[in-house]
Design a protein around this motif. Structure first.
Motif, PDB file in Angstrom:
ATOM      1  N   GLU A 246       5.977  -3.679  18.422  1.00 58.64           N
ATOM      2  CA  GLU A 246       6.871  -3.483  19.562  1.00 58.64           C
ATOM      3  C   GLU A 246       6.285  -4.102  20.827  1.00 58.64           C
ATOM      4  N   PHE A 247       4.966  -3.932  21.017  1.00 61.28           N
ATOM      5  CA  PHE A 247       4.309  -4.523  22.184  1.00 61.28           C
ATOM      6  C   PHE A 247       4.419  -6.044  22.142  1.00 61.28           C
ATOM      7  N   VAL A 248       4.181  -6.613  20.956  1.00 62.46           N
ATOM      8  CA  VAL A 248       4.254  -8.067  20.808  1.00 62.46           C
ATOM      9  C   VAL A 248       5.671  -8.553  21.072  1.00 62.46           C
ATOM     10  N   ALA A 249       6.667  -7.836  20.525  1.00 63.77           N
ATOM     11  CA  ALA A 249       8.065  -8.226  20.745  1.00 63.77           C
ATOM     12  C   ALA A 249       8.422  -8.134  22.227  1.00 63.77           C
TER      13      ALA A 249
ATOM     14  N   GLU B  66       6.798 -11.065  24.010  1.00 64.63           N
ATOM     15  CA  GLU B  66       7.491 -12.329  23.769  1.00 64.63           C
ATOM     16  C   GLU B  66       8.810 -12.388  24.534  1.00 64.63           C
ATOM     17  N   LYS B  67       9.530 -11.262  24.587  1.00 66.85           N
ATOM     18  CA  LYS B  67      10.783 -11.217  25.331  1.00 66.85           C
ATOM     19  C   LYS B  67      10.524 -11.447  26.818  1.00 66.85           C
ATOM     20  N   ALA B  68       9.504 -10.760  27.359  1.00 71.17           N
ATOM     21  CA  ALA B  68       9.169 -10.922  28.776  1.00 71.17           C
ATOM     22  C   ALA B  68       8.683 -12.340  29.056  1.00 71.17           C
TER      23      ALA B  68
ATOM     24  N   ARG C  72      11.682 -14.598  29.181  1.00 68.38           N
ATOM     25  CA  ARG C  72      12.406 -14.352  30.446  1.00 68.38           C
ATOM     26  C   ARG C  72      11.667 -15.026  31.607  1.00 68.38           C
ATOM     27  N   LEU C  73      10.346 -14.899  31.616  1.00 71.02           N
ATOM     28  CA  LEU C  73       9.542 -15.535  32.656  1.00 71.02           C
ATOM     29  C   LEU C  73       9.722 -17.053  32.622  1.00 71.02           C
ATOM     30  N   HIS C  74       9.734 -17.627  31.428  1.00 73.93           N
ATOM     31  CA  HIS C  74       9.923 -19.073  31.296  1.00 73.93           C
ATOM     32  C   HIS C  74      11.278 -19.484  31.853  1.00 73.93           C
ATOM     33  N   ALA C  75      12.316 -18.718  31.516  1.00 66.16           N
ATOM     34  CA  ALA C  75      13.661 -19.022  32.013  1.00 66.16           C
ATOM     35  C   ALA C  75      13.716 -18.916  33.533  1.00 66.16           C
TER      36      ALA C  75
END
Length: 138
Positions: A75-78, A81-83, A86-89
């Motif tokens: 869950e932490f890894v997911a 990766e989601k954050a 989002r940061l990249h976007a």
């Protein structure tokens, strides 16, 4: 006779009772001192510690038991990766907006220059019109 040799080897080395006292005296404050404890531990002027101790500590870098379950780690890894996505976007959007701002600032400067030219043309044509009106009256 041995004074020069002792000074060369020890220079400004202080002696402390224990490591806590050596740390207080040697590392804190404006000037740093080389300090040796009575049991042989050494704190250099850079703050590094060496020497002393009579038992070897092994396995200090061994991985300890993880406090999180594998599911929690996933869950932490997911979430990471989601954050990260989002940061990249957001960074891409920021870059696009900065480019748009640069283009807009250039356009504003160009339009201000055009406005000044138009104002100068208006002033010139107004003077010409006044001059023509004066000619017609005379």
């Amino acid at each position: 006779q041995y004074r020069v040799a002792f000074y060369f080897a020890l220079q400004h080395t202080l002696v402390a009772k224990d490591l806590d006292q050596a740390t207080r005296v040697g590392v804190q404050g404006r000037r740093r001192w080389r300090v040796v404890t009575l049991d042989g531990k050494l704190i250099d002027t850079s703050g590094t510690m060496s020497g002393g101790g009579n038992q070897v500590m092994k396995g200090g870098m061994r991985a300890s038991v993880c406090a999180f379950s594998p599911e929690e780690v996933k869950e932490f890894v997911a979430a990471y990766e989601k954050a990260s996505a989002r940061l990249h976007a957001i960074r891409q959007e920021k870059s696009a907006l900065e480019q748009a701002i640069d283009i807009t600032e250039k356009e504003i400067a160009e339009y201000q220059l055009r406005e000044e030219k138009c104002n100068m043309d208006i002033a010139s044509l107004t003077k010409q019109s006044e001059a023509y009106e004066q000619r017609l009256k005379s």
